[in-house]
Write a protein that holds these residues in place. Structure first.
Motif, PDB file in Angstrom:
ATOM      1  N   ALA A   1       0.812  -1.203  -0.034  1.00 39.80           N
ATOM      2  CA  ALA A   1      -0.177   0.081  -0.093  1.00 39.80           C
ATOM      3  C   ALA A   1       0.801   1.119   0.078  1.00 39.80           C
ATOM      4  O   ALA A   1       0.642   2.154  -0.853  1.00 39.80           O
ATOM      5  N   THR A   2       1.901   1.149   0.952  1.00 39.05           N
ATOM      6  CA  THR A   2       2.813   2.372   0.921  1.00 39.05           C
ATOM      7  C   THR A   2       3.372   2.707  -0.432  1.00 39.05           C
ATOM      8  O   THR A   2       3.549   3.716  -0.975  1.00 39.05           O
ATOM      9  N   MET A   3       3.799   1.710  -1.006  1.00 45.13           N
ATOM     10  CA  MET A   3       4.763   1.753  -2.284  1.00 45.13           C
ATOM     11  C   MET A   3       3.727   2.053  -3.270  1.00 45.13           C
ATOM     12  O   MET A   3       4.188   3.139  -4.382  1.00 45.13           O
ATOM     13  N   VAL A   4       2.649   1.780  -3.174  1.00 46.06           N
ATOM     14  CA  VAL A   4       1.627   2.151  -4.509  1.00 46.06           C
ATOM     15  C   VAL A   4       1.184   3.789  -4.399  1.00 46.06           C
ATOM     16  O   VAL A   4       1.400   4.389  -5.071  1.00 46.06           O
ATOM     17  N   VAL A   5       1.131   4.203  -3.127  1.00 45.34           N
ATOM     18  CA  VAL A   5       0.871   5.602  -2.710  1.00 45.34           C
ATOM     19  C   VAL A   5       1.976   6.147  -3.060  1.00 45.34           C
ATOM     20  O   VAL A   5       2.048   7.466  -4.004  1.00 45.34           O
ATOM     21  N   PHE A   6       3.385   5.894  -2.876  1.00 45.35           N
ATOM     22  CA  PHE A   6       4.681   6.583  -2.984  1.00 45.35           C
ATOM     23  C   PHE A   6       4.765   6.640  -4.545  1.00 45.35           C
ATOM     24  O   PHE A   6       5.207   7.908  -5.042  1.00 45.35           O
ATOM     25  N   ILE A   7       4.356   5.561  -5.549  1.00 41.26           N
ATOM     26  CA  ILE A   7       4.789   5.627  -6.932  1.00 41.26           C
ATOM     27  C   ILE A   7       3.856   6.660  -7.578  1.00 41.26           C
ATOM     28  O   ILE A   7       4.202   7.439  -8.345  1.00 41.26           O
ATOM     29  N   ALA A   8       2.515   6.498  -7.118  1.00 44.69           N
ATOM     30  CA  ALA A   8       1.619   7.273  -7.591  1.00 44.69           C
ATOM     31  C   ALA A   8       1.717   8.813  -7.355  1.00 44.69           C
ATOM     32  O   ALA A   8       1.760   9.677  -8.314  1.00 44.69           O
ATOM     33  N   LEU A   9       2.269   9.213  -6.307  1.00 40.25           N
ATOM     34  CA  LEU A   9       2.591  10.414  -5.795  1.00 40.25           C
ATOM     35  C   LEU A   9       3.740  11.044  -6.709  1.00 40.25           C
ATOM     36  O   LEU A   9       3.863  12.307  -7.082  1.00 40.25           O
ATOM     37  N   CYS A  10       4.756  10.084  -6.886  1.00 36.53           N
ATOM     38  CA  CYS A  10       6.050  10.486  -7.593  1.00 36.53           C
ATOM     39  C   CYS A  10       5.685  10.831  -9.240  1.00 36.53           C
ATOM     40  O   CYS A  10       6.044  11.602  -9.622  1.00 36.53           O
ATOM     41  N   ILE A  11       4.700   9.624  -9.740  1.00 34.40           N
ATOM     42  CA  ILE A  11       4.271   9.911 -11.284  1.00 34.40           C
ATOM     43  C   ILE A  11       3.680  11.093 -11.345  1.00 34.40           C
ATOM     44  O   ILE A  11       3.849  11.791 -12.213  1.00 34.40           O
ATOM     45  N   GLY A  12       2.831  11.610 -10.238  1.00 37.03           N
ATOM     46  CA  GLY A  12       2.030  12.794 -10.263  1.00 37.03           C
ATOM     47  C   GLY A  12       2.750  13.905 -10.252  1.00 37.03           C
ATOM     48  O   GLY A  12       2.740  15.036 -11.156  1.00 37.03           O
ATOM     49  N   LEU A  13       3.689  14.019  -9.339  1.00 36.00           N
ATOM     50  CA  LEU A  13       4.494  15.181  -9.388  1.00 36.00           C
ATOM     51  C   LEU A  13       5.450  15.292 -10.670  1.00 36.00           C
ATOM     52  O   LEU A  13       5.834  16.203 -10.915  1.00 36.00           O
ATOM     53  N   PHE A  14       6.023  14.208 -11.241  1.00 32.16           N
ATOM     54  CA  PHE A  14       6.682  14.067 -12.405  1.00 32.16           C
ATOM     55  C   PHE A  14       5.819  14.874 -13.495  1.00 32.16           C
ATOM     56  O   PHE A  14       6.536  15.512 -14.272  1.00 32.16           O
ATOM     57  N   VAL A  15       4.744  14.350 -13.697  1.00 32.03           N
ATOM     58  CA  VAL A  15       3.810  14.945 -14.818  1.00 32.03           C
ATOM     59  C   VAL A  15       3.543  16.224 -14.884  1.00 32.03           C
ATOM     60  O   VAL A  15       3.705  16.883 -15.578  1.00 32.03           O
ATOM     61  N   LYS A  16       3.423  16.707 -13.416  1.00 38.18           N
ATOM     62  CA  LYS A  16       3.110  18.191 -13.092  1.00 38.18           C
ATOM     63  C   LYS A  16       4.460  18.872 -13.321  1.00 38.18           C
ATOM     64  O   LYS A  16       4.516  20.083 -14.046  1.00 38.18           O
ATOM     65  N   LYS A  17       5.622  18.581 -12.975  1.00 40.23           N
ATOM     66  CA  LYS A  17       6.945  19.033 -13.244  1.00 40.23           C
ATOM     67  C   LYS A  17       7.080  19.145 -14.746  1.00 40.23           C
ATOM     68  O   LYS A  17       7.430  20.459 -15.286  1.00 40.23           O
ATOM     69  N   LYS A  18       6.835  18.335 -15.772  1.00 42.35           N
ATOM     70  CA  LYS A  18       6.815  18.368 -17.105  1.00 42.35           C
ATOM     71  C   LYS A  18       5.797  19.377 -17.829  1.00 42.35           C
ATOM     72  O   LYS A  18       6.505  20.084 -18.726  1.00 42.35           O
ATOM     73  N   GLU A  19       4.738  19.188 -17.144  1.00 44.07           N
ATOM     74  CA  GLU A  19       3.851  20.398 -17.764  1.00 44.07           C
ATOM     75  C   GLU A  19       4.315  21.692 -17.346  1.00 44.07           C
ATOM     76  O   GLU A  19       4.058  22.655 -18.354  1.00 44.07           O
ATOM     77  N   LYS A  20       4.724  21.798 -16.132  1.00 43.01           N
ATOM     78  CA  LYS A  20       5.250  23.265 -15.749  1.00 43.01           C
ATOM     79  C   LYS A  20       6.425  23.680 -16.614  1.00 43.01           C
ATOM     80  O   LYS A  20       6.426  24.834 -17.071  1.00 43.01           O
ATOM     81  N   MET A  21       7.322  22.808 -16.973  1.00 49.73           N
ATOM     82  CA  MET A  21       8.435  23.084 -17.909  1.00 49.73           C
ATOM     83  C   MET A  21       7.978  23.381 -19.351  1.00 49.73           C
ATOM     84  O   MET A  21       8.745  24.269 -20.083  1.00 49.73           O
ATOM     85  N   LYS A  22       6.822  22.734 -19.732  1.00 46.91           N
ATOM     86  CA  LYS A  22       6.693  23.096 -21.108  1.00 46.91           C
ATOM     87  C   LYS A  22       5.948  24.687 -21.146  1.00 46.91           C
ATOM     88  O   LYS A  22       6.132  25.099 -22.027  1.00 46.91           O
ATOM     89  N   GLY A  23       5.256  24.439 -20.028  1.00 46.06           N
ATOM     90  CA  GLY A  23       4.476  26.113 -19.925  1.00 46.06           C
ATOM     91  C   GLY A  23       5.502  27.082 -19.816  1.00 46.06           C
ATOM     92  O   GLY A  23       5.155  28.337 -20.509  1.00 46.06           O
ATOM     93  N   ASN A  24       6.682  26.889 -19.243  1.00 42.97           N
ATOM     94  CA  ASN A  24       7.707  27.861 -19.500  1.00 42.97           C
ATOM     95  C   ASN A  24       8.579  28.118 -20.475  1.00 42.97           C
ATOM     96  O   ASN A  24       9.094  29.216 -20.741  1.00 42.97           O
ATOM     97  N   ALA A  25       8.387  26.758 -21.193  1.00 46.47           N
ATOM     98  CA  ALA A  25       9.115  27.023 -22.699  1.00 46.47           C
ATOM     99  C   ALA A  25       8.882  28.057 -23.646  1.00 46.47           C
ATOM    100  O   ALA A  25       7.823  28.296 -23.561  1.00 46.47           O
TER     101      ALA A  25
END
Length: 231
Positions: free
Chosen positions: A207-231
């Protein structure tokens, strides 16, 4: 002098290749070398002071499972924060407050990770064997030996940061923190099952690993979108 050298070399060898030394390599991707040195030095002095002067009292009053769980949460937090990254403009605008906070963050992370470790047990052993009369020599010897080993980790991380491509050290930091966090959490949950109450360790880990992985994926996607917006 002989006691000092014996304590220094024992602590230095005990720390080589330890998780906290690897952790400091990872921390160089997040903080300045000066802040890491300040935070680490303060944590080492406090930890070894507690170990030498108080003997085994810290370990007796604080359950091992609690130490492990807190350390695991600290590792996983830094893994997630490595994914999230830092905003350059916020870093420049908040430079003063960031400098004040960074050593404290390093202090807390190192303190929790090192608490109950073999190097602290070494300091406790020397403190008990030599007595209060030699407490100062043991404290200084242990602290300098531990810091000398950890400074190697800081320098390795600093060199990697300046020589490796952008993002590579951050990835290494994420892997190190994640592995330490997951393994330490497993140790903590196992100790709870053995010493406190029966809990489904495997289920809680999944359960911990599922939550951790989901959180990491969400943050990674958010970071990529932010980088595209700033480009």
């Amino acid at each position: 002098m002989l006691l000092f050298l014996k304590v220094f070399l024992t602590e230095f060898i005990a720390e080589m290749g330890d998780k906290t030394q690897l952790m400091l390599i990872a921390l160089t991707s997040k903080y300045k070398l000066r802040d890491i040195i300040l935070g680490t030095a303060a944590a080492i002095l406090v930890l070894n002071g507690l170990a030498v002067l108080a003997g085994g009292l810290v370990s007796e009053f604080i359950p091992d499972w609690l130490i492990k769980v807190v350390a695991a949460l600290a590792f996983l937090y830094f893994a997630v924060s490595t994914i999230a990254g830092e905003d350059d403009e916020e870093e420049e605008e908040g430079g003063k407050s960031k400098i004040k906070f960074a050593p404290l963050a390093v202090f807390c992370t190192f303190f929790v990770a090192e608490l109950g470790d073999k190097t602290q047990l070494t300091a406790i052993t020397f403190g008990a064997n030599e007595g209060l009369g030699a407490a100062f020599v043991v404290w200084i010897g242990c602290s300098l030996g531990l810091f000398a080993a950890d400074i190697l980790g800081m320098l390795v991380g600093y060199l990697l940061k300046s020589k490796t491509p952008d993002g590579l050290l951050g990835t290494l930091a994420f892997v190190i923190f994640s592995l330490f966090g997951i393994y330490t959490l497993y140790q903590g949950l196992t100790l709870i099952r053995i010493n406190v109450c029966p809990i489904p360790v495997s289920l809680m880990m999944i359960a911990t690993m599922v939550v951790f992985i989901a959180l990491c994926i969400g943050l990674f996607v958010k970071k990529k979108e932010k980088m595209k917006g700033n480009a």
